[in-house]
Design an enzyme around this catalytic site. Sequence first.
Site, PDB file in Angstrom:
ATOM      1  N   GLU A 111      14.462 -15.101   0.797  1.00 32.12           N
ATOM      2  CA  GLU A 111      14.852 -16.121   1.786  1.00 32.12           C
ATOM      3  C   GLU A 111      13.920 -17.324   1.740  1.00 32.12           C
ATOM      4  O   GLU A 111      14.224 -18.384   2.270  1.00 32.12           O
ATOM      5  CB  GLU A 111      14.726 -15.551   3.215  1.00 32.12           C
ATOM      6  CG  GLU A 111      15.733 -14.519   3.596  1.00 32.12           C
ATOM      7  CD  GLU A 111      15.298 -13.803   4.881  1.00 32.12           C
ATOM      8  OE1 GLU A 111      14.375 -14.275   5.599  1.00 32.12           O
ATOM      9  OE2 GLU A 111      15.879 -12.742   5.164  1.00 32.12           O
ATOM     10  N   ASP A 154       0.829  -1.208   0.000  1.00 30.56           N
ATOM     11  CA  ASP A 154       0.000   0.000   0.000  1.00 30.56           C
ATOM     12  C   ASP A 154       0.867   1.264   0.000  1.00 30.56           C
ATOM     13  O   ASP A 154       1.853   1.330   0.743  1.00 30.56           O
ATOM     14  CB  ASP A 154      -0.888  -0.022   1.256  1.00 30.56           C
ATOM     15  CG  ASP A 154      -1.915   1.096   1.260  1.00 30.56           C
ATOM     16  OD1 ASP A 154      -2.708   1.170   0.315  1.00 30.56           O
ATOM     17  OD2 ASP A 154      -1.914   1.908   2.210  1.00 30.56           O
TER      18      ASP A 154
END
Length: 546
Positions: free
Chosen positions: A256, A203
């Site tokens: 990751e 956002d």
Amino acid sequence: MSSTPWWRSAVIYQVYIRSFADGNGDGIGDITGLRSHLPYLKSLGVDALWINPWYKSPMADGGYDVADYRAIDPLFGTLADAEQLIADAHRHGIRIIPDIVPNHTSDQHVWFQAALASGRGSPERARYIFRPGRGPDGAQPPNNWVSCFGGPAWTRLPDGDWYLHLFAPEQPDLNWQHPDIAAEFESILRFWFNRGVDGFRVDVAHGLAKDPELPDLPHTLTGETDQARLGHVEHPHWDRDDVHAIYRTWRKVADEFDGDLAFVAEAWADTPERLAAYVRPGGLHTAFNFDFLMASWDAKDLRAAIDDSLAMLDGVGAPATWVLSNHDVMRHASRYARRTVKPWVPNVPYLPEGPADLELGTRRARAAALLMFALPGGAYIYQGDELGLPEVEDLPEAVRQDPIWERSGHTNPGRDGCRIPIPWSGPVAPFGFSPADASAAPWLPQPADWNERSVEAQTGDDTSMLELYRTALRIRRDHPALGDGTMTWHDTPAGVLAFHRQPGLTCVVNLSDEPYQLPEHAAILLASGPVENALLAPDQAAWLTR
Ligand code: NOJ
Ligand code: CA
């Protein structure tokens, strides 16, 4: 299986959860309701869901005021419900992308509450943007910044300090120069990645970095100018170069994890070049292309939006994403329902001229869908687009809930009209949105004639918007030309757009006032309306197998 990452060609369905489906009968959509409609979403043929904020929130701005990023708001369910949803969706082959709101928190967030309690100059206040006021008694705001929802971007506390909120006063802006903020958001990302989400919609991605001096907006930036047409001007809080460092870190966090995670940025940039900077290698994966949404229904404008965006994104190796509607803008069936469609200017209320001709708007919305799904890259569907829902433009003032309505002094109706609960089935409201024994009516009233637009009414009707979407998405999935890749324009008369996708698919859209003669021997794979004598009527589109 192709090795192209899914997000380069995904069709992502936006779930405005409050208005999608109400499982427990309180008139508000929730996770249980969403879970029960996963088979519908599967049959529609979407690849992923973007879910608007579902976190614990006082709901001053439909959940974009987050009080706890690791908890689900009780209106929507529990964390266990969210985990179930993620698992169910994955079983259906559908990915889940929640919204994340890093620019601001709720004023009820523990950090802001601590900042209020700790007083002026405290370390707790350093996590937000507190300043003394200007003028002899500090009664003037620290600078002239304005809230996107109307009025000043600053609110004064009883102790004299002012705090910044680029949106509602209940949404204080975070100070991203404070190390706690970056650390906390990395931890929040990991919290949800560990629960199986496939990415995030970011956002206000362009708002996090502010000029530390907090200078006044120059007068050239305070008016309602169409900045997108003027090129880029450095701004004290939008789209500053520093913001990208944050996303390079986020990208590392996503990398990751296994599973091809993807971010999509809600970033408003003055130029396609500036937008492309968000999706450079090592940055976010994709960004909404609002130039396409903001273009009028005009061949030249649309072509320019498509060309500029593809050229810039290609330069950084990122895919395009196309979007026609979302929970912040007037639904496109209504935008296109005016003979002359006004182009959209960011942060300026979109007030269309004249009454809606929904027959026209629907015809164009059908054509726009075929255009969008044929373009290279990914595409977004806002819940209800597939039902051809129009904007509800005559909502009674008393039921309006968008803070924009109040904060604009009732000059901007705000976004409630595109957030009306979905009609699923049955002859009368709530049209299956809530269970039959619901204790409350839907949070916004549905028009009485939406029985005709319900999923049930449209299913199996070959002329319906829903079946057009289903067919288009089925073809899109199966046809090697669609999704990620390149396109080549055909020479066409003014007002007609035609482009080729390799191998063997041409998309033609007639935005002129005259019927357009399709090439001889072209077989029509799909058309947005009846085609007779190979004539494509005005406001129609077709996919041809050549
Ligand atoms: C953009 C969101 O899409 C909108 O709904 C919200 O009001 C603002 N960001 C503030 O978070
Ligand atoms: Ca509910």
